[in-house]
Enzyme design. Structure first.
Site, PDB file in Angstrom:
ATOM      1  N   SER A 115      64.594  -6.925   8.777  1.00 21.55           N
ATOM      2  CA  SER A 115      65.714  -6.897   7.845  1.00 21.55           C
ATOM      3  C   SER A 115      65.618  -8.110   6.945  1.00 21.55           C
ATOM      4  O   SER A 115      64.989  -9.115   7.308  1.00 21.55           O
ATOM      5  CB  SER A 115      67.040  -6.931   8.615  1.00 21.55           C
ATOM      6  N   TYR A 128      72.753 -10.674  15.071  1.00 24.76           N
ATOM      7  CA  TYR A 128      71.871  -9.663  14.479  1.00 24.76           C
ATOM      8  C   TYR A 128      70.741 -10.365  13.730  1.00 24.76           C
ATOM      9  O   TYR A 128      69.562 -10.015  13.885  1.00 24.76           O
ATOM     10  CB  TYR A 128      72.662  -8.766  13.537  1.00 24.76           C
TER      11      TYR A 128
END
Length: 260
Positions: A115, A128
């Site tokens: 990501s 995350y």
């Protein structure tokens, strides 16, 4: 293209409609399997089933993942551990499960979905981000380790793409344990919900960009997807390099003095 595809999901019935759209002939080249990627034994069993069905796995795409919002101090411990189990350790388990077959055939591709948050941390999604940073670090080491066996590794770093990734946040309560951060976390949640269905990234174009990158004569080690993701990573790396250069004297002063 005539490729064989193994699709896994915790609820594989959700994929049946997609598979049926491709017709009976193509359906023979599609295998739907139930898989909870946080179950290590099920990961190994699923990889063995896929290898037995099609004779081997040429490409692994580690795409499972989700975000939990909360502050670093106040995120519930259970959420922190669930985040790493899904976003990092499941990636490790799948990589380890497919590598013996790839090494034996001395070929293969591993595509790890990271990501933009794995390069530039996102406040409110600290764990995350941390899990995706871990994916990045593991992927870089893995790439060098498996290169002698003819295996190639790509990290994919998407920005905001128009998937269902944010849809669940609307019904997900804030579980922040430290009251001082609650208003901030609520703001993060509202911002994510408001983006649902409006993300600028096109999933189909993103997949095409990944396939094109893999087809290059000299494939990249990583690829950022989406204009907003590119800009965020570009600005982050530029600022990091500026800071590194500004602290060069301090960095070099930490060595033992050279012998006279």
């Amino acid at each position: 293209m005539g490729d064989n595809v193994v699709l896994t999901a915790r609820r594989p019935g959700l994929l049946k409609e997609w598979a049926d759209l491709h017709g009976a002939e193509a359906r023979e080249r599609i295998l739907l399997l139930e898989l909870d990627t946080t179950d290590s034994q099920q990961v190994r069993d699923t990889v063995r089933a896929a290898e037995a069905h099609f004779g081997g796995i040429d490409v692994l795409v580690n795409n499972a993942g989700r975000g939990w919002y909360g502050s670093v101090e106040g995120s519930p411990e259970a959420d922190v551990r669930r985040s790493f189990e899904l976003n990092f350790f499941s990636v490790v388990d799948l990589v380890r499960a497919v590598l013996p077959g790839m090494r034996k055939r001395r070929s293969g591709w591993i595509v790890n979905m990271s990501s933009v948050a794995g390069i530039a941390s996102v406040p409110g999604f600290g764990f995350y981000s941390a899990a995706k940073f871990a994916v990045e670090g593991m992927t870089d080491a893995l790439r060098a380790e498996v290169e002698p066996f003819g295996i190639q590794v790509l990290a994919v770093e998407p920005g905001a793409f128009r998937t269902q990734a944010y849809a669940g946040f609307a019904d997900e309560p804030v579980t922040e344990t430290v009251e001082a951060y609650r208003a901030f976390v609520e703001t993060v949640r509202v911002a994510m919900v408001s983006q649902d269905g409006r993300q600028p990234g096109d999933p189909h174009r993103g997949v095409r960009a990944v396939i094109d990158a893999m087809a290059q004569d000299f494939p990249p080690r990583r690829i950022v997807l989406g204009s907003n993701g590119y800009d965020a990573v570009h600005d982050h790396l530029r600022d990091a390099l500026d800071e590194l250069r500004a602290q060069e004297t301090a960095s070099r002063s930490a060595d033992f003095p050279e012998a006279a």
